[in-house]
Design a protein around this motif. Structure first.
Motif, short mmCIF file in Angstrom:
data_model
loop_
_atom_site.label_atom_id
_atom_site.label_comp_id
_atom_site.label_asym_id
_atom_site.label_seq_id
_atom_site.Cartn_x
_atom_site.Cartn_y
_atom_site.Cartn_z
N THR A 150 1.26 -1.22 0.02
CA THR A 150 0.04 -0.29 -0.17
C THR A 150 1.14 0.85 -0.03
N THR A 154 -3.73 4.04 1.53
CA THR A 154 -4.10 3.80 0.08
C THR A 154 -5.17 2.31 0.26
N PRO A 155 -6.16 1.60 -0.44
CA PRO A 155 -5.65 -0.26 -0.84
C PRO A 155 -5.04 -0.53 -1.44
N LYS A 156 -4.36 -1.75 -1.56
CA LYS A 156 -3.99 -2.41 -1.90
C LYS A 156 -4.15 -2.36 -3.85
#
Length: 161
Positions: A150, A154-156
């Protein structure tokens, strides 16, 4: 006098076996059983191959047989042809191949490897049952790190690799 000498030479040459073609009856990589002219059988005939190359010669192949010192019992095989799989090469090319369809083909545009767990085709490396690995690790390890990373909050990554 000359006629007598020619007859003696011809008689002597008639006792010397010349090089001939045979067919492999039992294959191998060192000793072969061959059938020669008129159905004769040659057991345990030595196969002479180039250093660095070793092939198992399959049944049914044609072979060039050289009787050492003109004696059939002391024959060696020096060349083979007519295997079930034969690769046709173009001018300047060389191909090392087996009877399973694997090949290392040296062409004008580079080396092409085909068969088993690795083959190169049109510049693309294919490893269907293995890993691509360099000094830093494998492609799978790289995917695992990328998929799990990440940047702050932030998302993966989506989609995952």
């Amino acid at each position: 006098m000359i006629g007598s000498m020619q007859r003696q030479i011809a008689r002597g040459m008639g006792q010397v076996r010349q090089t001939f073609l045979g067919v492999v009856a039992r294959g191998g990589s060192k000793l072969l059983q061959l059938t020669g002219l008129a159905g004769e059988v040659l057991d345990e005939t030595e196969l002479v191959q180039q250093v660095g190359f070793s092939s198992h010669i399959p049944e049914g192949c044609r072979v060039v047989v050289v009787p050492l010192q003109g004696k059939t019992s002391r024959s060696v095989v020096i060349a083979t042809d007519g295997a079930p799989i034969v690769v046709q090469v173009n001018k300047g090319e060389t191909c090392i191949y087996d009877q399973f369809g694997h090949a290392i083909w040296l062409k004008e545009d580079g080396a092409h490897v085909k068969g088993g767990d690795l083959f190169v085709d049109d510049g693309n490396l294919h490893v269907p049952n293995g890993e691509v690995i360099d000094k830093k690790g494998s492609m799978q390890e790289m995917r695992d790190i990328y998929n799990d990373h990440t940047n702050g909050n932030t998302p993966k990554p989506n989609p995952q690799m």
